[in-house]
Design an enzyme around this catalytic site. Sequence first.
Site, PDB file in Angstrom:
ATOM      1  N   LEU A   1       0.833  -1.203   0.000  1.00  0.00           N
ATOM      2  CA  LEU A   1       0.000   0.000   0.000  1.00  0.00           C
ATOM      3  C   LEU A   1       0.867   1.252   0.000  1.00  0.00           C
ATOM      4  O   LEU A   1       0.558   2.227  -0.697  1.00  0.00           O
ATOM      5  CB  LEU A   1      -0.941  -0.003   1.201  1.00  0.00           C
ATOM      6  CG  LEU A   1      -1.823   1.244   1.354  1.00  0.00           C
ATOM      7  CD1 LEU A   1      -2.675   1.474   0.113  1.00  0.00           C
ATOM      8  CD2 LEU A   1      -2.687   1.132   2.602  1.00  0.00           C
TER       9      LEU A   1
ATOM     10  N   THR B   1       2.581  -7.821   9.243  1.00  0.00           N
ATOM     11  CA  THR B   1       1.516  -8.602   8.615  1.00  0.00           C
ATOM     12  C   THR B   1       1.814 -10.096   8.493  1.00  0.00           C
ATOM     13  O   THR B   1       1.071 -10.817   7.828  1.00  0.00           O
ATOM     14  CB  THR B   1       1.210  -8.040   7.211  1.00  0.00           C
ATOM     15  OG1 THR B   1       2.404  -8.071   6.419  1.00  0.00           O
ATOM     16  CG2 THR B   1       0.704  -6.612   7.300  1.00  0.00           C
TER      17      THR B   1
ATOM     18  N   ASP C   1      -9.556  -7.325   8.291  1.00  0.00           N
ATOM     19  CA  ASP C   1     -10.666  -8.237   8.581  1.00  0.00           C
ATOM     20  C   ASP C   1     -10.334  -9.191   9.727  1.00  0.00           C
ATOM     21  O   ASP C   1     -11.228  -9.818  10.300  1.00  0.00           O
ATOM     22  CB  ASP C   1     -11.034  -9.049   7.332  1.00  0.00           C
ATOM     23  CG  ASP C   1      -9.869  -9.902   6.833  1.00  0.00           C
ATOM     24  OD1 ASP C   1      -8.819  -9.331   6.506  1.00  0.00           O
ATOM     25  OD2 ASP C   1     -10.014 -11.139   6.766  1.00  0.00           O
TER      26      ASP C   1
ATOM     27  N   TYR D   1      -2.019 -11.591  15.667  1.00  0.00           N
ATOM     28  CA  TYR D   1      -2.073 -10.518  14.665  1.00  0.00           C
ATOM     29  C   TYR D   1      -3.408  -9.779  14.763  1.00  0.00           C
ATOM     30  O   TYR D   1      -3.444  -8.541  14.816  1.00  0.00           O
ATOM     31  CB  TYR D   1      -1.883 -11.090  13.260  1.00  0.00           C
ATOM     32  CG  TYR D   1      -2.205 -10.100  12.162  1.00  0.00           C
ATOM     33  CD1 TYR D   1      -1.321  -9.071  11.860  1.00  0.00           C
ATOM     34  CD2 TYR D   1      -3.389 -10.182  11.430  1.00  0.00           C
ATOM     35  CE1 TYR D   1      -1.609  -8.146  10.869  1.00  0.00           C
ATOM     36  CE2 TYR D   1      -3.679  -9.266  10.438  1.00  0.00           C
ATOM     37  CZ  TYR D   1      -2.790  -8.251  10.162  1.00  0.00           C
ATOM     38  OH  TYR D   1      -3.082  -7.331   9.186  1.00  0.00           O
TER      39      TYR D   1
END
Length: 284
Positions: A14, A59, A101, A123
């Site tokens: 991103l 991540t 999510d 996470y």
Amino acid sequence: MSKSYFIVGGNGQLGKALTQHYPLATVVGRAEFDVTNPNSYELIDWSQYDTIINAAGMTDVDGAETSKGRELAWSVNASAAALMAATATKHSLTLMHISSDYVFDGTKAEHSEDEPFTPLSTYGQSKTAGDIAASVVKKHYILRTSWVIGDGTNFISVMRSLARKGVSPKVVNDQIGRLTFTSTLTNAIDHLLSTTPVYGTYNCTNGGDSVSWADIAKLVFEKAGRNTTDVTNVTTQEYYASKDNFAARPLQSTLSLKKIENTGFIASDWRDELNVYWDRMEEL
């Protein structure tokens, strides 16, 4: 008067897309700015900026289940988010924070912005803490997304590589969601920051039908000239049965897009974006 952005996490998928979209922004990666160190924030002249875009994140979902990974996940995803929130509050800045999510357990077929947090993994827990920290900022946007695809190593690039190497992978068919291309995510960020709808949390993925990772893998194999039967369906439990330190995944990752659509942002179909992304990969 144009807005001035301080973008954190410039080396990620991103971050790279944001760098292209905002050529005049200040973009920092780990080498230039340690998001976990309070002193880093004291060295910046925040009067130059009106917005912090937090695209930084740990991540590695499975890696976060190890002792070192757990510490890193909480440091980057939670503590750093709190430092950015404090900085934004102190200097009256807008904070754009990227969520996941994974703050949900995936038991609902579709997730709305106001669903209670139910993270399954370290996470997910660290991202939840980051969301809570960001939410205390008066001028904040929390942009929740899933299955991000951009420049760099990701599911699409890996499946494409496997297809071309003649590998026939096993891919989970019980995790359901939609891809989010960084081009779409960047446009959503720009939309929220430029139109300034009510502050709060917004979901953003590409539009279209919800499918499994196995469905996407088969589509990639088909594009690469392989047979879709070369991808074997397995359940998440089967796939991770022999692996250590694996994190629990939400099986349903579809995010409701109604709220952001009501602001005037309509995301393109993920299949259309995949075609554009594929053509760009083929040109490289």
